[in-house]
Motif scaffolding. Structure first.
Motif, PDB file in Angstrom:
ATOM      1  N   MET A 435      36.489 -54.292  -0.060  1.00 14.83           N
ATOM      2  CA  MET A 435      35.681 -53.985   1.118  1.00 14.83           C
ATOM      3  C   MET A 435      36.542 -53.959   2.372  1.00 14.83           C
ATOM      4  O   MET A 435      36.408 -53.065   3.213  1.00 14.83           O
ATOM      5  N   ALA A 436      37.444 -54.932   2.495  1.00 12.16           N
ATOM      6  CA  ALA A 436      38.323 -54.988   3.656  1.00 12.16           C
ATOM      7  C   ALA A 436      39.218 -53.758   3.719  1.00 12.16           C
ATOM      8  O   ALA A 436      39.408 -53.157   4.794  1.00 12.16           O
ATOM      9  N   LYS A 437      39.777 -53.356   2.587  1.00 10.03           N
ATOM     10  CA  LYS A 437      40.664 -52.185   2.560  1.00 10.03           C
ATOM     11  C   LYS A 437      39.913 -50.906   2.910  1.00 10.03           C
ATOM     12  O   LYS A 437      40.383 -50.105   3.728  1.00 10.03           O
ATOM     13  N   ILE A 438      38.758 -50.711   2.274  1.00 12.48           N
ATOM     14  CA  ILE A 438      38.020 -49.471   2.499  1.00 12.48           C
ATOM     15  C   ILE A 438      37.528 -49.383   3.933  1.00 12.48           C
ATOM     16  O   ILE A 438      37.600 -48.327   4.572  1.00 12.48           O
ATOM     17  N   LEU A 439      37.028 -50.490   4.463  1.00 18.76           N
ATOM     18  CA  LEU A 439      36.574 -50.484   5.851  1.00 18.76           C
ATOM     19  C   LEU A 439      37.729 -50.248   6.821  1.00 18.76           C
ATOM     20  O   LEU A 439      37.580 -49.518   7.804  1.00 18.76           O
ATOM     21  N   ALA A 440      38.875 -50.850   6.547  1.00 20.42           N
ATOM     22  CA  ALA A 440      40.039 -50.634   7.413  1.00 20.42           C
ATOM     23  C   ALA A 440      40.410 -49.158   7.438  1.00 20.42           C
ATOM     24  O   ALA A 440      40.665 -48.573   8.505  1.00 20.42           O
ATOM     25  N   GLY A 441      40.444 -48.525   6.254  1.00 17.16           N
ATOM     26  CA  GLY A 441      40.771 -47.104   6.185  1.00 17.16           C
ATOM     27  C   GLY A 441      39.722 -46.233   6.850  1.00 17.16           C
ATOM     28  O   GLY A 441      40.044 -45.277   7.565  1.00 17.16           O
ATOM     29  N   GLN A 442      38.450 -46.558   6.624  1.00 18.69           N
ATOM     30  CA  GLN A 442      37.368 -45.759   7.207  1.00 18.69           C
ATOM     31  C   GLN A 442      37.363 -45.867   8.723  1.00 18.69           C
ATOM     32  O   GLN A 442      37.131 -44.880   9.427  1.00 18.69           O
ATOM     33  N   ARG A 443      37.625 -47.046   9.248  1.00 13.09           N
ATOM     34  CA  ARG A 443      37.646 -47.226  10.693  1.00 13.09           C
ATOM     35  C   ARG A 443      38.870 -46.539  11.317  1.00 13.09           C
ATOM     36  O   ARG A 443      38.818 -46.079  12.456  1.00 13.09           O
ATOM     37  N   ARG A 444      39.975 -46.454  10.583  1.00 14.50           N
ATOM     38  CA  ARG A 444      41.109 -45.655  11.056  1.00 14.50           C
ATOM     39  C   ARG A 444      40.732 -44.174  11.090  1.00 14.50           C
ATOM     40  O   ARG A 444      41.024 -43.472  12.057  1.00 14.50           O
ATOM     41  N   TYR A 445      40.107 -43.726  10.023  1.00 13.98           N
ATOM     42  CA  TYR A 445      39.761 -42.312   9.897  1.00 13.98           C
ATOM     43  C   TYR A 445      38.797 -41.877  11.000  1.00 13.98           C
ATOM     44  O   TYR A 445      38.927 -40.793  11.562  1.00 13.98           O
ATOM     45  N   PHE A 446      37.825 -42.714  11.316  1.00 15.72           N
ATOM     46  CA  PHE A 446      36.827 -42.374  12.336  1.00 15.72           C
ATOM     47  C   PHE A 446      37.176 -43.000  13.689  1.00 15.72           C
ATOM     48  O   PHE A 446      36.378 -43.707  14.297  1.00 15.72           O
ATOM     49  N   GLY A 447      38.395 -42.760  14.163  1.00 14.49           N
ATOM     50  CA  GLY A 447      38.715 -43.082  15.541  1.00 14.49           C
ATOM     51  C   GLY A 447      39.471 -44.366  15.781  1.00 14.49           C
ATOM     52  O   GLY A 447      39.545 -44.831  16.917  1.00 14.49           O
ATOM     53  N   HIS A 448      40.075 -44.942  14.744  1.00 14.48           N
ATOM     54  CA  HIS A 448      40.857 -46.173  14.914  1.00 14.48           C
ATOM     55  C   HIS A 448      40.081 -47.237  15.686  1.00 14.48           C
ATOM     56  O   HIS A 448      40.538 -47.774  16.695  1.00 14.48           O
ATOM     57  N   LYS A 449      38.889 -47.517  15.205  1.00 17.71           N
ATOM     58  CA  LYS A 449      38.104 -48.593  15.812  1.00 17.71           C
ATOM     59  C   LYS A 449      38.806 -49.931  15.559  1.00 17.71           C
ATOM     60  O   LYS A 449      39.455 -50.112  14.536  1.00 17.71           O
TER      61      LYS A 449
END
Length: 594
Positions: A435-449
């Motif tokens: 979960m931590a890995k996927i969320l980290a990648g997704q948040r990078r993909y959608f604007g580096h939150k």
């Protein structure tokens, strides 16, 4: 606490002591000073006991954090009862501070996962009589990795993919199928040009075709699939791959990496009931404050037992966690202190709170906590709640009626947490699970939150000696240690790290402020942006994998794959639930999957 203010005298006048009492007064003053210095040295000496707060005991939250109201304020959190210098400010930090809630560089980067012109339509590449069935493993996010890679594997094999079957017999014991968690129709339609996907296994003569079962090695490369799976697929026509998670290499052609991103970040929508409740929780958090933090705490008993770490809870903690560890006969004994020193252990809830306060987040910030049962319960959470009283979970934000349809399904509950965490202004991952890995990648993909990963290896010794330093010194060191762990663009070197956490091939950087041309962070393709905002990759890319015919793929290619070993391809005859024959204990992976 600050030093007491000295009284001044107006107009520079000073009172002088009568000469007769000056010497006795001086002697008394020296005696008083000596006693005072001795008392301070005794009080400031480091405690002899283990300085870590114990778990599961009511004294743990009081030992280091005591609230002292002063002058009508809400008080401050002081150091230990021995009177050390460590003192957490009552509020501290700035909720409006730019770098706490987002990166100034984020606007220079964006997700870019459209395929190149060389990536042919599935109508051209898909071959008849090739069907791939995949059975995923683990919890929600471990299953997600399997779903993503199943689509890519089907593309490599030029096969039709049957909607993946979710693991229903794992540690998480969730009976949900694909369509009860994800929007299946959207999944099929969104990926239609990439891979042909069908809902049910193929039939022949009105009966479902019997699949041929296989298992590929971990991190199997495209050549590995072509050498090992394709020959069997051409002969049997329907292949069923079991225990499917991390069965595809991270080193892929750019177009295949971008396909991974399209699957993970665009095709996997959660069902409406899950999405609707999650959006209600997000709205309720926003009503409380403009910004909020989401924290994936991962401090459950099973997680701690698996890690083999020790958190200062004495014999009670050792006994309880050892009892859980005995479930896994293959789990070797670890040095608990070494694990923490090496950064392989989650931070305690208190340590997470101290880190966030040191970074500048104020005590009035609202925190959404995604977690299961916390080891030690409310006693363990007390210190975190003292640091951040505005503490929320999906259980506290929703009514019993709203949550009731999801309570019996761990994956659906995890999906709700996933959505709230993804939409948070700052996300804190207290472990390195899926979960931590996927969320980290997704948040990078959608604007580096803003995404914060505790640098546990360097924070551990700082937490151990915090009682002997001032808060300002502690906070300064935390901010230094956490540089490079705050989710900034280019924080991870392209090509390094897990793909799910760092999808560099799918993130592009603008070359100039006024130019529409952007470049991939991975440095191997250029992309123009069309007027409609759709990005289409052109330029450097290796050719797509060929469309093999039955005659060409006869299994005669014997080139050894770098990932292959003597074990190679495993043709198994075990039941679909993968439970009869276990060469490894699946819980060792499933515990960490979410």
């Amino acid at each position: 606490m600050g030093q007491p203010r000295r009284r001044g005298y107006p107009h520079g006048r000073h009172h002088r002591c009568p000469r007769g009492i000056a010497l006795p007064a001086a002697g008394a003053g020296l005696l008083f000073l000596s006693v005072s210095l001795l008392s301070v040295s005794l009080l400031s000496a480091p405690p002899l006991a283990d300085p870590r707060p114990g778990l599961g005991t009511s004294s743990s939250s009081r030992r280091f954090l005591r609230r002292h109201p002063t002058n009508g304020s809400d008080g401050e959190l002081e150091g230990s009862e021995s009177g050390d210098a460590f003192s957490v400010p009552a509020r501290g930090g700035w909720t409006g501070q730019d770098d706490l809630w987002g990166s100034k560089l984020a606007s220079n980067f964006h997700g870019c996962s459209n395929s190149s012109s060389r990536f042919l339509d599935s109508g051209i590449t898909t071959q008849p009589d090739r069907y791939l069935i995949v059975v995923t493993s683990g919890g929600l996010n471990q299953q997600r990795t399997g779903i993503v890679d199943a689509v890519v594997a089907a593309r490599i094999l030029n096969a039709t993919l049957v909607v993946p079957k979710l693991d229903q017999t794992s540690f998480w014991k969730d009976s949900s199928n694909f369509s009860e968690i994800f929007d299946m129709d959207w999944f099929i339609s969104f990926l239609a040009k990439d891979v042909r996907i069908i809902k049910e296994p193929p039939e022949k003569g009105g009966k479902a075709m019997k699949p041929y079962k296989m298992r590929v090695p971990r991190k199997c490369t495209p050549r590995c699939y072509l050498n090992r799976v394709l020959p069997a697929l051409l002969k049997k026509h329907v292949i069923r791959m079991t225990k499917y998670d991390y069965r595809l290499s991270n080193k892929l052609d750019t177009d295949l990496q971008k396909l991974r991103c399209r699957v993970n970040y665009h095709s996997l929508r959660f069902t409406d009931p899950i999405q609707e409740l999650a959006e209600k929780l997000i709205q309720r958090m926003r009503e409380k404050n403009r910004y909020f933090i989401a924290l994936h705490l991962r401090f459950e008993p099973d997680m701690l037992a698996f890690s083999g770490c020790y958190y200062g809870g004495g014999e009670k903690e050792r006994r309880e966690l050892a009892a859980i560890r005995r479930r896994w006969r293959t789990l070797h004994i670890r040095d608990p202190e070494k694990g923490r020193r090496q950064g392989r252990c989650p931070l305690t809830p208190e340590e997470v709170g101290l880190m966030l306060r040191a970074l500048g987040y104020r005590s009035d910030v609202h925190i959404y906590v995604a977690s299961g049962e916390i080891y030690g319960g409310e006693d363990t959470l007390a210190s975190l709640k003292a640091l951040f009283p505005n503490f929320h979970t999906k259980e506290t934000l929703s009514s019993q009626e709203e949550l009731a349809p999801f309570l019996k399904f761990s994956s659906r509950m995890a999906a709700i947490d996933f959505i709230v965490c993804e939409e948070s202004d700052a996300f804190v991952a207290n472990n390195i699970g899926n979960m931590a890995k996927i969320l980290a990648g997704q948040r990078r993909y959608f604007g580096h939150k803003r995404t914060i990963r505790p640098n546990a290896k360097q924070l551990y010794p700082l937490f151990m000696k915090r009682g002997n330093m001032s808060w300002d010194a502690f906070a300064s060191q935390v901010r230094t240690i956490q540089k490079g762990y705050m989710g900034e663009p280019m924080e991870i070197t392209p090509g390094r790290g897990e793909f799910h956490a760092n999808p560099a091939a799918c993130i592009c950087e603008k070359t100039s402020r006024n130019s529409a041309i952007v470049k991939s962070i991975s440095g191997n393709n250029l992309e123009p942006v069309t007027d409609s905002g759709i990005r289409k990759t052109i330029g450097i890319s290796r050719p797509p994998y060929p469309v093999y015919t039955d005659e060409e793929a006869d299994g005669s290619d014997t080139e050894e794959d770098p990932d292959s070993s003597g074990r190679g391809e495993v043709i198994d005859t075990e039941p679909d639930d993968d439970s009869a024959v276990r060469q490894e204990d699946p819980e060792l992976e499933e515990i960490l999957s979410d």
